[in-house]
Design a protein around this motif. Structure first.
Motif, PDB file in Angstrom:
ATOM      1  N   UNK A 143     -32.866 -77.934  38.624  1.00  0.00           N
ATOM      2  CA  UNK A 143     -32.927 -78.733  37.396  1.00  0.00           C
ATOM      3  C   UNK A 143     -34.122 -78.333  36.536  1.00  0.00           C
ATOM      4  N   UNK A 144     -35.273 -78.143  37.160  1.00  0.00           N
ATOM      5  CA  UNK A 144     -36.476 -77.753  36.412  1.00  0.00           C
ATOM      6  C   UNK A 144     -36.329 -76.351  35.826  1.00  0.00           C
ATOM      7  N   UNK A 145     -35.689 -75.460  36.558  1.00  0.00           N
ATOM      8  CA  UNK A 145     -35.476 -74.100  36.050  1.00  0.00           C
ATOM      9  C   UNK A 145     -34.634 -74.127  34.780  1.00  0.00           C
ATOM     10  N   UNK A 146     -33.645 -75.003  34.737  1.00  0.00           N
ATOM     11  CA  UNK A 146     -32.803 -75.120  33.552  1.00  0.00           C
ATOM     12  C   UNK A 146     -33.556 -75.779  32.403  1.00  0.00           C
ATOM     13  N   UNK A 147     -34.469 -76.703  32.722  1.00  0.00           N
ATOM     14  CA  UNK A 147     -35.195 -77.442  31.685  1.00  0.00           C
ATOM     15  C   UNK A 147     -36.351 -76.650  31.086  1.00  0.00           C
ATOM     16  N   UNK A 148     -36.868 -75.658  31.826  1.00  0.00           N
ATOM     17  CA  UNK A 148     -38.096 -74.988  31.397  1.00  0.00           C
ATOM     18  C   UNK A 148     -37.975 -74.302  30.029  1.00  0.00           C
ATOM     19  N   UNK A 149     -36.906 -73.544  29.736  1.00  0.00           N
ATOM     20  CA  UNK A 149     -36.808 -72.946  28.400  1.00  0.00           C
ATOM     21  C   UNK A 149     -36.749 -73.994  27.288  1.00  0.00           C
ATOM     22  N   UNK A 150     -36.125 -75.141  27.556  1.00  0.00           N
ATOM     23  CA  UNK A 150     -36.052 -76.209  26.560  1.00  0.00           C
ATOM     24  C   UNK A 150     -37.440 -76.810  26.327  1.00  0.00           C
ATOM     25  N   UNK A 151     -38.197 -76.956  27.389  1.00  0.00           N
ATOM     26  CA  UNK A 151     -39.572 -77.456  27.285  1.00  0.00           C
ATOM     27  C   UNK A 151     -40.431 -76.503  26.450  1.00  0.00           C
ATOM     28  N   UNK A 152     -40.304 -75.206  26.724  1.00  0.00           N
ATOM     29  CA  UNK A 152     -41.092 -74.236  25.963  1.00  0.00           C
ATOM     30  C   UNK A 152     -40.700 -74.238  24.491  1.00  0.00           C
ATOM     31  N   UNK A 153     -39.409 -74.392  24.187  1.00  0.00           N
ATOM     32  CA  UNK A 153     -38.960 -74.456  22.794  1.00  0.00           C
ATOM     33  C   UNK A 153     -39.500 -75.710  22.114  1.00  0.00           C
ATOM     34  N   UNK A 154     -39.528 -76.824  22.844  1.00  0.00           N
ATOM     35  CA  UNK A 154     -40.062 -78.082  22.326  1.00  0.00           C
ATOM     36  C   UNK A 154     -41.534 -77.924  21.952  1.00  0.00           C
ATOM     37  N   UNK A 155     -42.322 -77.339  22.843  1.00  0.00           N
ATOM     38  CA  UNK A 155     -43.747 -77.152  22.577  1.00  0.00           C
ATOM     39  C   UNK A 155     -43.973 -76.139  21.462  1.00  0.00           C
ATOM     40  N   UNK A 156     -43.131 -75.110  21.405  1.00  0.00           N
ATOM     41  CA  UNK A 156     -43.263 -74.089  20.362  1.00  0.00           C
ATOM     42  C   UNK A 156     -43.049 -74.685  18.975  1.00  0.00           C
ATOM     43  N   UNK A 157     -42.116 -75.621  18.878  1.00  0.00           N
ATOM     44  CA  UNK A 157     -41.862 -76.260  17.591  1.00  0.00           C
ATOM     45  C   UNK A 157     -43.070 -77.075  17.140  1.00  0.00           C
ATOM     46  N   UNK A 158     -43.714 -77.754  18.076  1.00  0.00           N
ATOM     47  CA  UNK A 158     -44.909 -78.517  17.740  1.00  0.00           C
ATOM     48  C   UNK A 158     -46.034 -77.595  17.283  1.00  0.00           C
ATOM     49  N   UNK A 159     -46.197 -76.484  17.972  1.00  0.00           N
ATOM     50  CA  UNK A 159     -47.226 -75.513  17.597  1.00  0.00           C
ATOM     51  C   UNK A 159     -46.971 -74.992  16.181  1.00  0.00           C
ATOM     52  N   UNK A 160     -45.737 -74.664  15.876  1.00  0.00           N
ATOM     53  CA  UNK A 160     -45.411 -74.123  14.555  1.00  0.00           C
ATOM     54  C   UNK A 160     -45.706 -75.127  13.445  1.00  0.00           C
ATOM     55  N   UNK A 184     -39.412 -83.679  12.225  1.00  0.00           N
ATOM     56  CA  UNK A 184     -38.175 -84.440  12.042  1.00  0.00           C
ATOM     57  C   UNK A 184     -38.044 -85.650  12.942  1.00  0.00           C
ATOM     58  N   UNK A 185     -36.849 -85.849  13.468  1.00  0.00           N
ATOM     59  CA  UNK A 185     -36.550 -87.036  14.264  1.00  0.00           C
ATOM     60  C   UNK A 185     -37.301 -87.065  15.592  1.00  0.00           C
ATOM     61  N   UNK A 186     -37.820 -85.894  16.004  1.00  0.00           N
ATOM     62  CA  UNK A 186     -38.543 -85.846  17.281  1.00  0.00           C
ATOM     63  C   UNK A 186     -40.028 -86.193  17.125  1.00  0.00           C
ATOM     64  N   UNK A 187     -40.418 -86.639  15.928  1.00  0.00           N
ATOM     65  CA  UNK A 187     -41.823 -86.954  15.681  1.00  0.00           C
ATOM     66  C   UNK A 187     -42.389 -87.940  16.702  1.00  0.00           C
ATOM     67  N   UNK A 188     -41.672 -89.004  17.095  1.00  0.00           N
ATOM     68  CA  UNK A 188     -42.222 -89.922  18.117  1.00  0.00           C
ATOM     69  C   UNK A 188     -42.525 -89.225  19.445  1.00  0.00           C
ATOM     70  N   UNK A 189     -41.628 -88.300  19.856  1.00  0.00           N
ATOM     71  CA  UNK A 189     -41.876 -87.573  21.107  1.00  0.00           C
ATOM     72  C   UNK A 189     -43.099 -86.675  20.991  1.00  0.00           C
ATOM     73  N   UNK A 190     -43.264 -86.055  19.814  1.00  0.00           N
ATOM     74  CA  UNK A 190     -44.421 -85.193  19.614  1.00  0.00           C
ATOM     75  C   UNK A 190     -45.707 -86.013  19.523  1.00  0.00           C
ATOM     76  N   UNK A 191     -45.623 -87.187  18.938  1.00  0.00           N
ATOM     77  CA  UNK A 191     -46.790 -88.069  18.888  1.00  0.00           C
ATOM     78  C   UNK A 191     -47.230 -88.423  20.309  1.00  0.00           C
ATOM     79  N   UNK A 192     -46.254 -88.602  21.182  1.00  0.00           N
ATOM     80  CA  UNK A 192     -46.549 -88.921  22.573  1.00  0.00           C
ATOM     81  C   UNK A 192     -47.305 -87.773  23.251  1.00  0.00           C
TER      82      UNK A 192
END
Length: 546
Positions: free
Chosen positions: A155-172, A214-222
């Motif tokens: 499960x974590x192996x499948x989630x890891x690329x999504x996690x990295x994309x999530x963090x990359x968007x915040x960095x950008x 966008x809509x993920x702003x609350x998650x990024x604030x966290x």
């Protein structure tokens, strides 16, 4: 323009700097003048960057450094004969890319060694069926990284690329803010029309960052406010992966995995870049001092003058609070209407600046600011590579991929990290400290004699003051280093026997040698921003200090 640029950014010893005076590229000595357009206190990397931009903007600039070499905490020193250490900071990533290009640092000798893979976490566990203990190796190859994570969780192996994309968007979204002056809200009500327009521009950049999330702003604030344990629990279930990722949220900070706000420190360590690769970290060829030397060469080529062994004793102010220059420890006065300090805020405003000319509330708040560090840095010379049970060396003794990584020890699970933090909170050096072990000579053999290596141990948690208000002494220092070596030995038997010498830097040592108040070190590497570990440049100019 140059001063504004320097404030945005401000936020061994090379042959250029000999015997307290600067030598030009032709080899002729340049003496310290009695007046400059701008003076920079301290030749740390921030001070050198600021000096280069000030000089580039047409201001005749002098840099005054108290030590015998430039670089501040980004230095290369031969502490043990034949072994050259990045004595304090030891990895590069967060230096802004435009500084590379605008100051032509590659032309001035900066060479960076990228690391791929970049993270290795061996586990302490019994061998099963003759197989070595498990380990987690992370790199830039997504498929290989997922394969490594699968050992612990599909499960974590499948989630890891999504996690990295999530963090990359915040960095950008946040990256443009790093080169923008912080918004001064007071200007909206008190400033001139031009000042209000400038403040509005800063607000617009903030607004664009919000829209990008966008809509993920609350998650990024966290991410910016929550404990790293809470953030990682939302993504992953395997303890080795969570603990490995958590090290980037804890390293250099007096915070545990359950401390609110530790998630921001994680962001701080994924928003760098090297050679166009986001989030990459690397070694500097020749050690971190070569970064400082490249910056010094860039500044001097532009015309700045850099002087070592010149300790500033006081910032000179007129009776109405306007800057007039500095006074050196030997009594020499150097005039200037602009002074930038690369020293810590505490040293700059509480010791160098006459406190009676500063607002009392400001002095009180700065006096109460806690910058105590949990870090003890240990530099080690060894006669062979560490041989990890989880990834045994080959018969040739040549470095393997994991030797180039940040090697995380005592990082099997989040609870172990929490217990290490709890020890320090009670005034005790951690019994199982969090250790980031790096071997830069695995990629840069010039740092050590043939067959030998330099090892960097960035360890925490160690309190600045021990329980009972006891101060660190040599016995305490050596006992803690022995404890750290015992931990390394458990993962890599034979490590202690390979040690030729060591250099132990507790928080008070970091304060004394590098001028870091409390030994504060919120990053494993230097960066030209308002990072408290490398406190940036604090500009005092023609306007009154008040």
């Amino acid at each position: 323009m140059a001063a504004r640029r320097a404030r945005q950014l401000g936020t061994a010893g090379a042959p250029l700097f000999l015997g307290g005076c600067r030598c030009s590229h032709s080899g002729t000595r340049v003496s310290l003048k009695r007046e400059y357009d701008a003076i920079v206190i301290g030749a740390g990397h921030n001070g050198l960057v600021a000096a280069a931009y000030l000089q580039k903007g047409g201001l005749k600039t002098a840099v005054l450094e108290r030590r015998h070499l430039v670089g501040g905490a980004a230095v290369t020193e031969e502490i043990i004969p034949g072994f050259r250490f990045s004595r304090a900071s030891y990895l590069l990533s967060l230096l802004r890319p435009q500084i590379y290009s605008e100051l032509e640092l590659k032309r001035h000798g900066l060479r960076v060694l990228l690391r791929d893979p970049y993270s290795f976490t061996p586990l302490l566990e019994d061998s099963q069926g003759g197989r070595p203990p498990r380990s987690l190796l992370l790199g830039h190859n997504t498929a290989e990284t997922q394969s490594q994570i699968t050992q612990f969780s599909v499960k974590d192996a499948q989630a890891f690329p999504k996690y990295e994309a999530f963090m990359s968007r915040l960095v950008s979204a946040i990256d443009p803010l790093l080169d923008t002056c912080p918004v001064d809200m007071a200007m909206f009500s008190q400033g001139s029309l031009l000042q209000r327009l400038r403040a509005l521009r800063g607000v617009q950049i903030l607004f664009r960052a919000g829209l990008a999330l966008g809509k993920q702003l609350p998650q990024y604030y966290q991410v910016l406010t929550a404990p790293i344990s809470k953030i990682l629990d939302l993504w992953f279930e395997s303890e080795p992966l969570k603990a490995t990722l958590a090290t980037d949220a804890l390293i250099g900070a007096m915070a545990g995995p359950h401390t609110p706000g530790s998630g921001y420190v994680l962001l701080h360590h994924v928003m760098g870049a090297l050679e166009g690769r986001q989030g990459a970290w690397g070694y500097v060829t020749g050690g971190m001092g070569e970064l400082s030397q490249a910056l010094a060469r860039a500044a001097t080529m532009l015309g700045a003058e850099i002087f070592t062994k010149k300790t500033v004793a006081k910032i000179l102010l007129s009776s109405d609070g306007k800057v007039q220059g500095v006074s050196l420890q030997d009594g020499t006065e150097v005039k200037s209407h602009m002074v930038l300090s690369n020293a810590s805020p505490q040293l700059t405003f509480l010791e160098l600046t006459p406190k009676e000319q500063l607002p009392s509330e400001f002095v009180q708040r700065l006096s109460q600011f806690d910058t105590r560090s949990p870090v003890t840095k240990i530099n080690v010379a060894v006669d062979r590579l560490p041989n990890f049970l989880a990834a045994p060396n080959t018969s040739s003794g040549c470095p393997l991929p994991h030797h180039q990584c940040s090697i995380h020890l005592n990082c099997e699970d989040m609870h172990t990290l929490h217990l290490a933090f709890e020890d320090a909170c009670h005034g005790r050096p951690s019994s199982r400290p969090m250790i980031e072990l790096c071997i830069p000579s695995a990629l840069d053999p010039t740092l050590a004699p043939p067959g030998c290596h330099v090892v960097s141990l960035f360890t925490q948690y160690t309190p600045y003051t021990l329980a009972g208000e006891k101060q660190w002494d040599n016995e305490e220092r050596e006992a803690y280093a022995d404890q750290v070596f015992d931990c390394v030995e458990a993962y890599a038997p034979g490590f202690k026997a390979s040690v030729i010498g060591r250099d132990i830097l507790t928080p008070p040592d970091l304060e004394r040698i590098f001028g870091l108040p409390g030994g504060v070190c919120t990053s494993r590497e230097p960066q030209p921003t308002a990072c408290s570990a490398y406190s940036g440049c604090h500009a005092l100019a023609r306007q009154p200090v008040q």
